[in-house]
Write a protein that holds these residues in place. Sequence first.
Motif: not given
Length: 223
Positions: A93-94, A99-104, A109-115
């Motif tokens: 989902n990187m 999804l990233l905009k919704e999460v932001g 909480k802090p976000i752990l973004l995997k490569r």
Amino acid sequence: MALIAGPCSVESEEQVIAIAKEVKAAGANMLRGGAFKPRTSPYAFQGLGSTGLDYLVAAKKETGLPIVSELMSADDIDEFNEKVDLVQIGARNMQNFTLLKEVGARVKKPILLKRGLSATYQEWIMSAEYIMASGNENVILCERGVRTFETYTRNTLDLQAIPVLRKMTHLPVIIDPSHAGGKWWLVEPMAKASVAAGCDGLLIEVHNDPEHALCDGAQSLKP
């Protein structure tokens, strides 16, 4: 240094509480566990969903360890805000920019973004920017190995990512040596190499019965 440890998938309340107690005794300061699992095969174990999150909450009550778990859908954001302490966005989902905009915008909480499996540094950082530009600046980058021509290991751990990201961005960098190699005996040397290269933490899979794990037993350490 962050030391995040626990099973790839939450399989039962008893399992995750037992592992949580053992990884805490071994020095872990956060508990990882998959409740919602993206799997390559639609027939593979997909996780216990909300029930799995409840089991993680029970383990947190027993041990005090903060919870790290993967968010796959914006539909689950409210539940993750309530139950999870560090929200993981997985490699697949990187570049799910919606999804990233919704999460932001919505995750507190802090976000752990995997490569991503074949993402460049710039693509990875731009994905982090999607989150930060949408309102959540607490992003941690997680290197979990990239796909190369090599088939002996699951992926190839990119240790260069640590100094490169130090140069390119201010964000913390965590290494996942379990997914990188896919073999339990590679975890220790790659974890040590990552620490030597200057990472801010490690994300390590631990299972009390790897031979019978429902997910990724071959890369899991025993407690």
